[in-house]
Design a protein around this motif. Structure first.
Motif, PDB file in Angstrom:
ATOM      1  N   ILE A 155      -1.188  34.554  47.840  1.00  8.22           N
ATOM      2  CA  ILE A 155      -0.962  33.387  48.688  1.00  8.22           C
ATOM      3  C   ILE A 155      -2.194  32.499  48.554  1.00  8.22           C
ATOM      4  CG2 ILE A 155      -0.567  32.519  51.028  1.00  8.22           C
ATOM      5  CD1 ILE A 155       0.704  35.241  51.698  1.00  8.22           C
ATOM      6  N   ILE A 156      -1.972  31.277  48.121  1.00 12.74           N
ATOM      7  CA  ILE A 156      -3.057  30.298  48.020  1.00 12.74           C
ATOM      8  C   ILE A 156      -3.058  29.508  49.327  1.00 12.74           C
ATOM      9  CG2 ILE A 156      -3.989  28.323  46.758  1.00 12.74           C
ATOM     10  CD1 ILE A 156      -2.380  29.329  44.302  1.00 12.74           C
ATOM     11  N   ILE A 157      -4.163  29.556  50.050  1.00 10.30           N
ATOM     12  CA  ILE A 157      -4.289  28.831  51.312  1.00 10.30           C
ATOM     13  C   ILE A 157      -4.839  27.436  51.010  1.00 10.30           C
ATOM     14  CG2 ILE A 157      -5.313  28.797  53.625  1.00 10.30           C
ATOM     15  CD1 ILE A 157      -3.381  31.162  53.165  1.00 10.30           C
ATOM     16  N   LEU A 158      -4.083  26.428  51.422  1.00 10.36           N
ATOM     17  CA  LEU A 158      -4.432  25.033  51.155  1.00 10.36           C
ATOM     18  C   LEU A 158      -4.652  24.274  52.447  1.00 10.36           C
ATOM     19  CD1 LEU A 158      -1.497  24.483  48.677  1.00 10.36           C
ATOM     20  CD2 LEU A 158      -3.881  24.689  48.013  1.00 10.36           C
ATOM     21  N   GLU A 159      -5.492  23.272  52.382  1.00  8.61           N
ATOM     22  CA  GLU A 159      -5.656  22.359  53.503  1.00  8.61           C
ATOM     23  C   GLU A 159      -5.181  20.990  53.026  1.00  8.61           C
ATOM     24  OE1 GLU A 159      -8.944  22.405  56.572  1.00  8.61           O
ATOM     25  OE2 GLU A 159      -9.518  20.711  55.295  1.00  8.61           O
ATOM     26  N   LEU A 160      -4.122  20.499  53.663  1.00 11.49           N
ATOM     27  CA  LEU A 160      -3.527  19.222  53.287  1.00 11.49           C
ATOM     28  C   LEU A 160      -3.831  18.182  54.345  1.00 11.49           C
ATOM     29  CD1 LEU A 160      -0.008  20.435  52.112  1.00 11.49           C
ATOM     30  CD2 LEU A 160      -2.103  20.219  50.784  1.00 11.49           C
ATOM     31  N   HIS A 161      -4.019  16.955  53.897  1.00  9.38           N
ATOM     32  CA  HIS A 161      -4.253  15.830  54.803  1.00  9.38           C
ATOM     33  C   HIS A 161      -3.185  14.793  54.529  1.00  9.38           C
ATOM     34  CE1 HIS A 161      -8.202  17.371  55.945  1.00  9.38           C
ATOM     35  NE2 HIS A 161      -8.302  17.732  54.682  1.00  9.38           N
ATOM     36  N   ASN A 162      -2.470  14.406  55.579  1.00 11.16           N
ATOM     37  CA  ASN A 162      -1.449  13.376  55.447  1.00 11.16           C
ATOM     38  C   ASN A 162      -1.576  12.470  56.660  1.00 11.16           C
ATOM     39  OD1 ASN A 162       0.977  11.901  55.351  1.00 11.16           O
ATOM     40  ND2 ASN A 162       1.892  13.517  54.106  1.00 11.16           N
ATOM     41  N   ASP A 163      -2.056  11.256  56.450  1.00 13.42           N
ATOM     42  CA  ASP A 163      -2.364  10.327  57.535  1.00 13.42           C
ATOM     43  C   ASP A 163      -3.325  11.024  58.503  1.00 13.42           C
ATOM     44  OD1 ASP A 163      -0.787   8.376  56.369  1.00 13.42           O
ATOM     45  OD2 ASP A 163       1.010   9.027  57.440  1.00 13.42           O
ATOM     46  N   ASP A 164      -2.929  11.187  59.763  1.00 17.37           N
ATOM     47  CA  ASP A 164      -3.821  11.833  60.729  1.00 17.37           C
ATOM     48  C   ASP A 164      -3.504  13.323  60.886  1.00 17.37           C
ATOM     49  OD1 ASP A 164      -1.391  11.424  61.922  1.00 17.37           O
ATOM     50  OD2 ASP A 164      -2.221  10.814  63.861  1.00 17.37           O
ATOM     51  N   LEU A 165      -2.610  13.828  60.051  1.00 16.29           N
ATOM     52  CA  LEU A 165      -2.166  15.211  60.128  1.00 16.29           C
ATOM     53  C   LEU A 165      -2.998  16.078  59.180  1.00 16.29           C
ATOM     54  CD1 LEU A 165       0.170  16.815  61.475  1.00 16.29           C
ATOM     55  CD2 LEU A 165       1.536  16.305  59.456  1.00 16.29           C
ATOM     56  N   ARG A 166      -3.588  17.164  59.698  1.00 21.62           N
ATOM     57  CA  ARG A 166      -4.300  18.139  58.876  1.00 21.62           C
ATOM     58  C   ARG A 166      -3.554  19.453  59.001  1.00 21.62           C
ATOM     59  NH1 ARG A 166      -7.509  22.347  58.748  1.00 21.62           N
ATOM     60  NH2 ARG A 166      -7.662  22.617  60.977  1.00 21.62           N
ATOM     61  N   ILE A 167      -3.063  19.942  57.887  1.00 18.56           N
ATOM     62  CA  ILE A 167      -2.223  21.138  57.902  1.00 18.56           C
ATOM     63  C   ILE A 167      -2.811  22.182  56.963  1.00 18.56           C
ATOM     64  CG2 ILE A 167       0.079  22.048  57.447  1.00 18.56           C
ATOM     65  CD1 ILE A 167       1.144  19.213  57.714  1.00 18.56           C
ATOM     66  N   GLU A 168      -2.868  23.413  57.440  1.00 20.56           N
ATOM     67  CA  GLU A 168      -3.174  24.549  56.583  1.00 20.56           C
ATOM     68  C   GLU A 168      -1.853  25.203  56.251  1.00 20.56           C
ATOM     69  OE1 GLU A 168      -5.701  27.625  58.106  1.00 20.56           O
ATOM     70  OE2 GLU A 168      -7.493  26.452  57.752  1.00 20.56           O
ATOM     71  N   ILE A 169      -1.602  25.383  54.955  1.00 18.70           N
ATOM     72  CA  ILE A 169      -0.393  26.104  54.554  1.00 18.70           C
ATOM     73  C   ILE A 169      -0.770  27.108  53.473  1.00 18.70           C
ATOM     74  CG2 ILE A 169       1.176  24.187  55.072  1.00 18.70           C
ATOM     75  CD1 ILE A 169       1.473  23.811  52.017  1.00 18.70           C
ATOM     76  N   GLY A 170       0.082  28.099  53.332  1.00 18.68           N
ATOM     77  CA  GLY A 170      -0.055  29.042  52.235  1.00 18.68           C
ATOM     78  C   GLY A 170       1.103  28.835  51.278  1.00 18.68           C
ATOM     79  N   VAL A 171       0.857  28.994  49.997  1.00 16.90           N
ATOM     80  CA  VAL A 171       1.935  28.952  49.013  1.00 16.90           C
ATOM     81  C   VAL A 171       1.897  30.245  48.222  1.00 16.90           C
ATOM     82  CG1 VAL A 171       2.118  26.442  48.829  1.00 16.90           C
ATOM     83  CG2 VAL A 171       0.543  27.641  47.337  1.00 16.90           C
TER      84      VAL A 171
END
Length: 170
Positions: free
Chosen positions: A87-103
């Motif tokens: 599982i690769i843990i990523l930190e994504l930024h979209n506008d004011d949204l900061r999301i940690e997801i795993g793929v």
């Protein structure tokens, strides 16, 4: 040569690092800037009434992190889990949204230094076929490597859904 062309030539020779991984027999690359860590595949808690490509959530040091089955997202087929599944843990930024997801990926390969001059733009396959999730095609050892733009693998609505799963779980 003027300073602008010297600067652009220097940028084209600067190498960026990409993590390569195997998914359904194909090798992909992800820029390392969004990657927080890589973990062994483990216990995933399913969340009812979520899209099929969302495997569920994991507890990562007290944080609830949604996990996306990248194989299912790309091909509609669920990944076959092995001892090399990661599982690769990523930190994504979209506008004011900061999301940690795993793929989830079949196997993590290596980190490659790829020069900007070795990267071609994504292919144009017509209006009906989405390619905005591809940031470019790199030529590595005589083969093409698909470089993913992970923010575009999920739509804005899907990112919001994943963000809601994460925030409701806190």
């Amino acid at each position: 040569m003027d300073s602008n062309s010297v600067n652009s030539e220097m940028r084209s020779n600067e190498a960026q690092q990409y993590l390569t991984f195997l998914l359904c027999g194909k090798v992909y690359g992800l820029g390392i800037l969004n990657i927080k860590e890589i973990i062994e595949y483990g216990e995933i808690t399913e969340v009812p009434m979520t899209p099929d490509f969302i495997s569920g959530v994991i507890n990562l040091r007290g944080s609830v992190v949604p996990v996306i089955d990248l194989s299912h997202r790309f091909s509609g087929r669920t990944i076959e889990y092995t001892k090399r599944t990661s599982i690769i843990i990523l930190e994504l930024h979209n506008d004011d949204l900061r999301i940690e997801i795993g793929v989830t990926v079949d196997m993590v390969n290596e980190v490659l230094d790829i020069r900007q001059s070795e990267i071609e733009p994504p292919p144009t396959l017509g209006d009906q076929i989405e390619t905005n999730f591809i940031s470019g095609m790199a030529k590595v050892d005589g083969k093409l490597l698909i470089l993913l733009n992970i923010e575009n693998v999920l739509s804005i609505d899907e990112l919001s859904l994943v963000g809601n799963i994460q925030s409701k779980s806190k």
